[in-house]
Design an enzyme around this catalytic site. Structure first.
Site, PDB file in Angstrom:
ATOM      1  NE  ARG A 164      -7.416  52.326 -52.081  1.00 31.36           N
ATOM      2  CZ  ARG A 164      -7.200  51.315 -51.248  1.00 31.36           C
ATOM      3  NH1 ARG A 164      -6.417  50.306 -51.614  1.00 31.36           N
ATOM      4  NH2 ARG A 164      -7.745  51.300 -50.049  1.00 31.36           N
ATOM      5  CE  LYS A 168      -5.646  55.097 -50.444  1.00 32.90           C
ATOM      6  NZ  LYS A 168      -6.700  55.993 -49.898  1.00 32.90           N
ATOM      7  CG  HIS A 200     -12.934  55.518 -56.313  1.00 29.89           C
ATOM      8  ND1 HIS A 200     -11.686  54.961 -56.155  1.00 29.89           N
ATOM      9  CD2 HIS A 200     -13.463  55.572 -55.064  1.00 29.89           C
ATOM     10  CE1 HIS A 200     -11.463  54.713 -54.880  1.00 29.89           C
ATOM     11  NE2 HIS A 200     -12.534  55.063 -54.200  1.00 29.89           N
ATOM     12  NE  ARG A 221     -11.561  51.229 -53.363  1.00 31.36           N
ATOM     13  CZ  ARG A 221     -10.818  50.274 -52.808  1.00 31.36           C
ATOM     14  NH1 ARG A 221     -10.414  49.249 -53.538  1.00 31.36           N
ATOM     15  NH2 ARG A 221     -10.490  50.321 -51.532  1.00 31.36           N
ATOM     16  CG  HIS A 241     -11.868  49.803 -46.987  1.00 26.40           C
ATOM     17  ND1 HIS A 241     -13.227  49.781 -47.242  1.00 26.40           N
ATOM     18  CD2 HIS A 241     -11.328  50.608 -47.938  1.00 26.40           C
ATOM     19  CE1 HIS A 241     -13.490  50.544 -48.291  1.00 26.40           C
ATOM     20  NE2 HIS A 241     -12.357  51.058 -48.725  1.00 26.40           N
ATOM     21  CE1 TYR A 299     -18.600  51.380 -51.810  1.00 28.76           C
ATOM     22  CE2 TYR A 299     -17.151  50.740 -50.019  1.00 28.76           C
ATOM     23  CZ  TYR A 299     -17.346  51.371 -51.240  1.00 28.76           C
ATOM     24  OH  TYR A 299     -16.303  51.992 -51.856  1.00 28.76           O
TER      25      TYR A 299
END
Length: 295
Positions: A155, A177, A241, A244, A267, A276
């Protein structure tokens, strides 16, 4: 809807919950503010409906609240997010014995029409990278930025935290995150671009304020996520993004398994990564339609 004050009867439980999110999950202040806003709106709705305790809302309350948000014109995505915030609060409260049941558990939220992520075709990606003029320090830096994003799937917020100590190896250790750490491989082209940038670019850009920051702007200070986005958009005419998305899609097209891609992207939920696979199926269908004589 305005952001109301938290009713007195909900304040103590809410503040303790938010404190746990910070201490145990390491969520950012932006995320905490979003939780506070969503929950204060719900509790204000309950308060004006005559409910004066966190144990009083039930499934009927939950359904009526979601319908109320719809009448206010909130998007499906926003309503779904607000419901998720409240569901998480009550899930925590139920675990701690503060309530007997989660009123939002099992309550359906509006279905989202999620667009497929945009992945840049591999050939177009390679051509765009090769087109970056590396004849000056800014060009060396920008190519290293694009190569690193495409090679790692980071990110932009994660990319901005890298220091010069993170560059040069074939692995990058990154805090994502929620403070979750992960290790991501760095491909040879990105390693080469970083080496050229550090050898001939960064030293000519860095000012006193640069410190150990890997990415340095034209004024000599560390680059922010915003300035990194501008650098990528200048060369690719799309947002970072997209790199990514391209990283994940091209890995899957090359045979990588979904769990591996999940770990590389950082994730928490595999379902987030599974979108995806739809991108890959779309790509395969296009190739079939172009190639098969009876397609």
């Amino acid at each position: 809807m305005r952001v109301p004050a938290i009713p007195d009867w909900a304040g103590p439980a809410l503040q303790k919950y938010l404190a746990r999110l910070v201490d145990q999950r390491g969520l950012s202040q932006h995320t905490i503010d979003a939780y506070r806003r969503d929950l204060s709106q719900f509790f204000d709705y309950c308060d004006r409906s005559g409910q004066r305790s966190i144990v009083e809302p039930d499934r009927r309350t939950a359904r009526r609240y979601l319908a109320f948000l719809d009448t206010l014109g909130y998007s499906r995505a926003t309503i779904s997010r607000k419901a998720s915030s409240i569901r998480a609060f009550y899930g925590d409260a139920a675990t701690r014995g503060l309530v007997s049941a989660n009123p939002f558990e099992g309550v359906s939220t509006p279905k989202l029409n999620r667009p497929l992520p945009h992945a840049i075709p591999a050939r177009a990606m390679a051509a765009a990278i090769e087109a970056i003029d590396t004849g000056d320090p800014v060009g060396l830096r920008d190519r290293a930025i694009v190569e690193t994003l495409y090679a790692t799937g980071l990110r932009v917020s994660e990319l901005a935290t890298l220091s010069i100590r993170d560059a040069g190896g074939d692995l990058i250790r990154i805090r994502g995150k929620g403070g979750k750490m992960r290790t991501v491989p760095v491909g040879r082209p990105a390693q080469d671009a970083l080496r050229h940038y550090l050898g001939s670019g960064r030293s000519r850009l860095a000012g006193e304020a640069a410190g150990n920051a890997l990415w340095v702007g034209s004024r000599g200070a560390p680059m922010t996520p915003r300035s990194l986005r501008r650098a990528v958009t200048r060369h690719l005419a799309t947002f970072p993004h997209a790199l990514r998305h391209s990283f994940a899609t091209h890995l899957l097209e090359g045979g990588a398994d979904l769990r591996t891609v999940q770990d590389l992207l950082g994730h928490t939920d595999l379902a987030t990564t599974q979108i995806y696979t739809a991108v890959t199926r779309k790509h395969l269908r296009g190739m079939y339609d172009q190639s098969h004589p009876r397609a």
